[in-house]
Every structure is written in C-alpha cells, then in structure tokens.
Design a protein around this motif. Structure first.
Motif, short mmCIF file in Angstrom:
data_model
loop_
_atom_site.label_atom_id
_atom_site.label_comp_id
_atom_site.label_asym_id
_atom_site.label_seq_id
_atom_site.Cartn_x
_atom_site.Cartn_y
_atom_site.Cartn_z
N ASP A 1 -33.75 -10.28 59.13
CA ASP A 1 -33.05 -11.15 58.62
C ASP A 1 -33.11 -12.37 59.70
N MET A 2 -32.81 -13.65 59.43
CA MET A 2 -32.66 -14.71 60.34
C MET A 2 -31.90 -14.21 61.76
N ALA A 3 -30.69 -13.88 61.67
CA ALA A 3 -29.94 -13.41 62.54
C ALA A 3 -30.89 -12.43 63.58
N MET A 4 -31.57 -11.65 63.15
CA MET A 4 -32.25 -10.92 63.82
C MET A 4 -33.57 -11.37 64.53
N LEU A 5 -34.14 -12.50 63.84
CA LEU A 5 -34.91 -13.22 64.53
C LEU A 5 -34.66 -14.18 65.62
N LYS A 6 -33.36 -14.69 65.34
CA LYS A 6 -32.81 -15.56 66.35
C LYS A 6 -32.46 -15.04 67.53
N ALA A 7 -32.31 -13.74 67.50
CA ALA A 7 -31.95 -12.77 68.85
C ALA A 7 -33.15 -12.64 69.56
#
Length: 168
Positions: A52-58
C-alpha cells in the motif's frame, strides 16, 4: 494481447542488506498500489510482495528535480529508488517488467537501476500523483543529470500509472 517493449540487455542481480531481513513482508493495511512478482525472496501474499502507499513511503525517500518529455519545465519528484525497492524484496533477476494500469508493458535491464538513480515517484511538485494523472506511481529517470537519458529510447521507460513489477 499485450505487447512488451524491450529496454535493453538483460543481465543483473540484486542482493544486499535485505537478505538479512525476514523473508516475509508486513501485510498492507490500505489500498494495494503496487505488486512485485517473480524472482523475489520476500513476500506477503501468495508468493508476491504487495504494497500500500504507506509501505512504499516507508522506503528511503528521495527527491529528484528533472524535466520530462510530457511536462513543461523542471519538476520535483518525491519517491524511492527502484533499486531500494528491489533490494527490499530481495529481487534475484536480470530483468524487471513493469506494467501500467492501461496494460502498457516494458521490460528493463535490471542493471539500469544500479547505473542510474531511477525513482518511483508518488508525488510531483509536492502533490500526490493520482490515477487520473500519472499516478499513483511513475517511474522517473534522472534525465537532466545524464545526457544519454534524453534519448527517446529512455522516454518509453517512464512508466506512469505503474501497478506491477515482474522480476525474472
């Protein structure tokens, strides 16, 4: 029927610090944005790595200022390096095939991601990339930093609306 555009020689391998990390990735909690399939060592859903986007932004954040063939002037892109993502999933392939929401497909020589700081952008000029534009993810090359990347052959590699990567 999908057509595949070949982007170069197909020889490379990714390995690095991610090898010491657990083989299983966290499960996404939000809407799935990106899937990575194929020769990878870290997965979280049916042999694939889904994000998800949160995982990519991490992932480690990078910013790239560059012009594009489809926008005016220099734009600022925020995202992560493609090579960081590939190390994160312990990719073990020579080629990476990218697929967009519109089923555009192109095959990359994986060495390009070591040679150049190729960014998977989720923001342009401080605003999220949306599917109605070039988002949610856009593969962006540092074309202003390398004269050879200003060739039309590289313009085909700027996959917008990226949804899937396959590592072979």
């Amino acid at each position: 029927m999908r057509s595949v555009v070949r982007a170069g020689l197909l020889l490379a391998a990714f390995a690095g610090p991610a090898l010491a990390e657990p083989d299983v990735l966290a499960k996404p909690e939000g809407e799935l944005v990106l899937q990575v399939h194929g020769a990878i060592g870290r997965t979280n859903l049916n042999g694939a790595a889904v994000f998800d986007m949160a995982m990519l932004k991490a992932l480690p954040k990078v910013t790239l200022d560059t012009s594009t063939a489809v926008t005016d002037g220099v734009r600022r892109f925020d995202g992560f390096l493609m090579r960081d993502l590939l190390v994160h999933v312990v990719a073990r392939g020579d080629t990476v095939t990218a697929t967009a929401l519109n089923d555009y497909v192109i095959e990359f020589d994986a060495r390009e991601f070591s040679r150049y700081d190729v960014v998977v952008a989720y923001q342009m000029d401080g605003k999220p990339l949306l599917p109605s534009g070039k988002g949610p993810l856009w593969i962006v090359y540092p074309r202003d930093q390398h004269a050879e990347l200003q060739d039309i052959r590289y313009d085909y590699r700027w996959v917008w609306q990226l949804k899937r990567l396959d590592v072979e």
